[in-house]
Write a protein that holds these residues in place. Structure first.
Motif, short mmCIF file in Angstrom:
data_model
loop_
_atom_site.label_atom_id
_atom_site.label_comp_id
_atom_site.label_asym_id
_atom_site.label_seq_id
_atom_site.Cartn_x
_atom_site.Cartn_y
_atom_site.Cartn_z
N SER A 27 -10.41 -44.42 -79.00
CA SER A 27 -9.73 -44.52 -77.83
C SER A 27 -8.48 -46.11 -77.82
N SER A 30 -5.01 -45.98 -76.98
CA SER A 30 -3.89 -45.30 -76.01
C SER A 30 -3.37 -46.74 -75.51
N ASP A 72 -1.11 -36.98 -76.71
CA ASP A 72 -2.60 -36.79 -75.23
C ASP A 72 -3.63 -37.72 -75.86
N ASN A 73 -3.38 -39.27 -75.12
CA ASN A 73 -5.14 -39.94 -74.74
C ASN A 73 -6.10 -39.21 -74.88
N ALA A 74 -6.44 -37.97 -74.00
CA ALA A 74 -7.55 -37.65 -73.80
C ALA A 74 -8.29 -37.46 -75.48
N LYS A 75 -7.39 -36.63 -75.43
CA LYS A 75 -7.58 -35.87 -77.63
C LYS A 75 -7.59 -37.67 -78.63
#
Length: 115
Positions: A27, A30, A72-75
Motif C-alpha cells: 500500500s 498510495s 484505487d488506493n484501497a486495492k
C-alpha cells in the motif's frame, strides 16, 4: 521491494476498448506517482499516462481524450482505460511506481490492435 503485476492486455479490433490493471504488492504506492508506459517493436519506451497521489493526471498527446488513468488506493491498483484503440497503440504496456528514491516496473502486458 515492490512488485507490480499488470493484466488486461490482449487482441482488440481498431476502435475497441481495453482496461489494463496494475496491482501492487504494497500500500506504500498510495503516496507514489503511478504511470503507464509502452514500448512498440523497434521503438523506445514512451510515457502513456501518469497519476499522482492527489490524482493529478498527465497524458501523452497521442492518447489524450482516448485513454484514462485512475487509481484505487484501497486495492493498491492503477488502471488504464483505453478507448478508440488504433493499430499504432500496439505495444507492450508497462506499469511504473515511482517516488523520490524508488522506481519499480512491472513485467508488461501485450496490447495488439488489429483487424
Amino acid at each position: 521491494q515492490v512488485q507490480l503485476v499488470e493484466s488486461g492486455g490482449g487482441l482488440v479490433q481498431p476502435g475497441g476498448s481495453l482496461r489494463l490493471s496494475c496491482a501492487a504488492s504494497t500500500s506504500i504506492i498510495s503516496t507514489w506517482v503511478m504511470g503507464w508506459y509502452r514500448q512498440a517493436p523497434g521503438k523506445e519506451r514512451e510515457l502513456v499516462a501518469t497519476i499522482t497521489s492527489r490524482t493529478i493526471t498527465n497524458y501523452a498527446d497521442s492518447v489524450k481524450g482516448r485513454f484514462f488513468i485512475s487509481r484505487d488506493n484501497a486495492k493498491n491498483t492503477v488502471y488504464l482505460q483505453m478507448n478508440s484503440l488504433k493499430p499504432e497503440d500496439t505495444a507492450v504496456y508497462y506499469c511504473n511506481a515511482r517516488s523520490i528514491s524508488n522506481d519499480y516496473w512491472g513485467q508488461g502486458t501485450q496490447v495488439t490492435v488489429s483487424s
